[in-house]
Design a protein around this motif. Structure first.
Motif, short mmCIF file in Angstrom:
data_model
loop_
_atom_site.label_atom_id
_atom_site.label_comp_id
_atom_site.label_asym_id
_atom_site.label_seq_id
_atom_site.Cartn_x
_atom_site.Cartn_y
_atom_site.Cartn_z
N LEU A 252 0.82 -1.20 0.00
CA LEU A 252 0.00 0.00 0.00
C LEU A 252 0.86 1.26 0.00
N GLN A 253 1.93 1.25 0.78
CA GLN A 253 2.84 2.40 0.83
C GLN A 253 3.42 2.69 -0.55
N GLN A 254 3.85 1.64 -1.24
CA GLN A 254 4.49 1.83 -2.55
C GLN A 254 3.52 2.40 -3.57
N LEU A 282 -2.03 11.98 5.73
CA LEU A 282 -1.18 11.00 5.06
C LEU A 282 -0.76 11.49 3.67
N ILE A 283 -1.69 12.06 2.91
CA ILE A 283 -1.33 12.58 1.58
C ILE A 283 -0.29 13.69 1.72
N THR A 284 -0.49 14.60 2.69
CA THR A 284 0.47 15.69 2.89
C THR A 284 1.82 15.14 3.33
N ALA A 285 1.82 14.12 4.19
CA ALA A 285 3.07 13.52 4.65
C ALA A 285 3.84 12.89 3.49
N LEU A 286 3.14 12.16 2.62
CA LEU A 286 3.80 11.55 1.47
C LEU A 286 4.31 12.61 0.50
N LEU A 543 -4.30 2.80 6.77
CA LEU A 543 -3.87 4.17 6.55
C LEU A 543 -3.27 4.75 7.83
N ARG A 544 -3.86 4.43 8.96
CA ARG A 544 -3.32 4.91 10.24
C ARG A 544 -1.91 4.40 10.46
N GLN A 545 -1.67 3.13 10.14
CA GLN A 545 -0.33 2.57 10.35
C GLN A 545 0.71 3.28 9.47
N LEU A 546 0.33 3.58 8.24
CA LEU A 546 1.26 4.31 7.36
C LEU A 546 1.49 5.72 7.88
N LEU A 547 0.42 6.37 8.32
CA LEU A 547 0.56 7.74 8.80
C LEU A 547 1.45 7.81 10.04
N HIS A 548 1.38 6.79 10.90
CA HIS A 548 2.20 6.79 12.12
C HIS A 548 3.69 6.72 11.82
#
Length: 631
Positions: A252-254, A282-286, A543-548
């Motif tokens: 998902l991250q990729q 998450l979008i802003t972080a990426l 999504l929460r795990q990626l954002l963390h």
């Protein structure tokens, strides 16, 4: 027609006509890629065979260019570097449907094949870009059938610029759908004889319309079907499941990183909307992780602290190191916008978050942005709405009960005394209605997503026949929660969320992009087991795990809040005179659409302290639309 939607394309205008074919294409351009004349539209292909008018972006167009060059299918050298030229070359090489399948992006397009003398209309997978079409009587130069014109455009305002369309007959089914849902889902259109092309569909129209009965439209067909794509993703997951949660999160991250990277390609300033919630953070972080300098982020600050998420967005922005802009807006700013809403949304639309959405778009544009990334689509794909968890639980517990027992329980809930620590009266009322409807998943979903569950109680008798339709069947999926998520992808996302964002942004010449709605992201989302979307009392677990990985949980983990303003309180205060003018019983009766008695009962209850904001806002936006467009 083009002038009526000049706000969507303030940078350039173009016109292409073929008198022999009886066809004209007009385009208003918001210049994002290749700002030179090489990106001008309508654009003729290098061979001269195809002509296109296209609204949207093809994010992977650079990869498509490389594929065309390496395959030897490129018929002429490139003239510029716009994605429109890439799309035309792809269509010439592979055909329209195969080219669309290769594209990652958003698009509404009209394409004329001069050799085959066929006009094609097509719309992107999720419905990010709108497309209205249909017959307009009395718009042509002749008499009888010769006066009928097939028209199409990005907004209903464009079609209504034609003679014969300014005093429309209304579509009863669209009227009922609006009061049930506060929006109008495709293919319905409020104007009789016109339609919205559904997301993921295309239609071929011969240059000569001989053989079509007057008023009949050719049938669109799907080139992409989210239900079929979700089923295929589940089959892939069963055949080759992810080996672990870590492997699933990495996939998902990729794909999210790829989508964000492609959507940052622009020749104009670009930034992101940041509310401080899971999706936009998450979008802003990426976006920030892939940038060598601070990205620009935007949020709106509201005066009522109960509706103000700006401090959360500010904390996330500070942690990520974005160049953050917080726009402080007052109730007066929102009040000043309300008279413009019916013009901005040229079809009836009543999601009250249209107000803050337009205001943040306007301020981003005033600050110099031409493109903004958003978190739209995260809820629908990853189980973000409370109903994705609560409806299956309610149906499992109450579904087996006899209807009489469910009704008795609902009455008991409604009669409980109000307490400071208990459920608010309006929430208890909604829960009680859900209990009565818990006989099936479809009934329960319809109860919790309908603004006016029975529009016939609101409409005058001549319109009531269209309100009798029962709940739509839910799409097939592995679990009830995934059925509900797919139903949102089919209806709520394109008819409410994407309409709201498109019109709010394009009214000020701002393009919005939604990385979650990249079809490759959706394919991974549909492969994930439900436990990676909904876990315990929380949705969007993956999504929460990626954002963390980018933001500490303490900055983003809080109850879900909508993008809302205190409309209900304003209707009792500064908006009261405006509302009472539109809700005047004599006016309602003379217009011939709505009964005044149920509306007056609701209005009096609201003024007395009950909260009927969604129902009243739907009526008020209908009344405002009638005043702007109804005659």
């Amino acid at each position: 027609m083009a002038d009526a939607i000049a706000h969507r394309g303030p940078d350039d205008a173009g016109l292409w006509c073929d008198p022999q074919a009886g066809l004209a294409l007009a385009h208003r351009r918001l210049s994002i890629l290749d700002l030179s004349p090489a990106g001008h539209q309508p654009m003729v292909s290098a061979t001269g065979r195809l002509v296109i008018a296209f609204n949207g972006e093809i994010y992977n167009h650079c990869a498509l260019r490389r594929e065309l060059e390496s395959s030897g299918l490129l018929q002429r050298p490139w003239r510029g570097h716009s994605d429109t030229e890439t799309l035309l070359a792809a269509i010439e090489a592979w055909g329209l449907e195969a080219a669309l399948q290769r594209c990652a992006g958003m698009a509404a397009l009209a394409l004329y094949d001069r050799r085959e003398q066929v006009l094609w209309l097509a719309r992107d997978r999720f419905g990010e870009k709108p497309l209205y079409w249909g017959w307009i009587e009395g718009a042509g130069a002749g008499a009888g059938p010769e006066s009928r014109v097939l028209a199409f455009g990005s907004e209903l305002a464009a079609l209504r610029a034609l003679p014969g369309a300014a005093s429309p007959q209304l579509n009863p089914a669209a009227l009922a759908a609006f009061f049930r849902l506060s929006c109008i889902p495709a293919p319905l259109c409020i104007q009789a004889g016109l339609q919205q092309l559904p997301p993921g569909h295309l239609v071929a129209i011969p240059a000569t319309t001989a053989g079509h009965r007057p008023g009949q439209l050719p049938a669109p067909r799907p080139w992409w079907d989210p239900v079929a794509e979700a089923a295929a993703a589940v089959q892939r997951a069963q055949a080759t499941p992810f080996g672990s949660e870590a492997e699933a999160l990495e996939a998902l991250q990729q794909v999210l990183q790829q989508a964000v990277a492609e959507q940052t390609i622009a020749d104009v300033p670009l930034g992101a909307f940041l509310s401080g919630g899971i999706d936009s953070s998450l979008i802003t972080a990426l976006l920030q992780a892939a940038s060598s300098r601070p990205v620009r982020s935007f949020t709106v600050a509201f005066p009522d602290a109960g509706f103000n998420e700006a401090p959360y967005a500010r904390a996330v922005a500070a942690h990520l190191g974005t160049d953050h802009t917080e726009v402080a807006l007052t109730a007066a700013d929102a009040h000043a916008l309300i008279p413009s809403l019916a013009r901005i949304y040229s079809e009836p639309f009543a999601d009250s978050s249209q107000l803050p959405t337009h205001l943040v778009c306007r301020e981003a544009r005033r600050s110099g942005l031409s493109v903004a990334l958003s978190g739209d689509g995260g809820d629908e794909l990853f189980g973000g709405y409370n109903r994705h968890r609560l409806i299956p639980a309610l149906q499992q517990r109450l579904g087996p009960w006899p209807p009489l027992a469910r009704r008795a329980l609902a009455r008991s809930l409604e009669q409980l005394p109000v307490s400071a620590r208990g459920l608010a009266r309006d929430k208890r009322r909604k829960l009680a209605a859900a209990m009565r409807a818990a006989g099936s998943l479809e009934q329960l979903q319809a109860s919790l997503t309908s603004v006016w569950p029975d529009p016939s109680a609101l409409l005058q008798p001549q319109w009531q026949h269209a309100a009798a339709a029962g709940p739509l069947p839910l799409p097939a999926a592995s679990t009830p929660a995934e059925q509900l998520m797919l139903a949102d992808v089919l209806t709520y996302l394109p008819a409410d969320i994407l309409v709201k964002v498109d019109r709010a942004a394009m009214a000020v010449g701002l393009e919005t992009r939604a990385p979650f709605l990249d079809h490759r992201v959706a394919a991974v989302a549909w492969r994930l087991p439900l436990a990676l979307k909904i876990r315990g009392a929380s949705g969007k677990w993956a999504l929460r795990q990626l954002l963390h990985r980018y933001v500490p949980p303490a900055l983003v983990e809080r109850p879900k809040a909508g993008f809302a303003m205190p409309i209900g309180a304003w209707l009792r205060g500064p908006l009261r005179l405006w509302a009472e003018g539109l809700l005047d019983p004599a006016l309602l009766q003379s217009q011939g659409y709505l009964q005044s008695a149920p509306i007056q009962r609701l209005w009096r209850a609201h003024l007395a302290g009950a909260d009927h904001t969604p129902q009243l806002w739907t009526v008020l936006m209908w009344q405002a639309w009638l005043a702007e467009w109804g005659s």
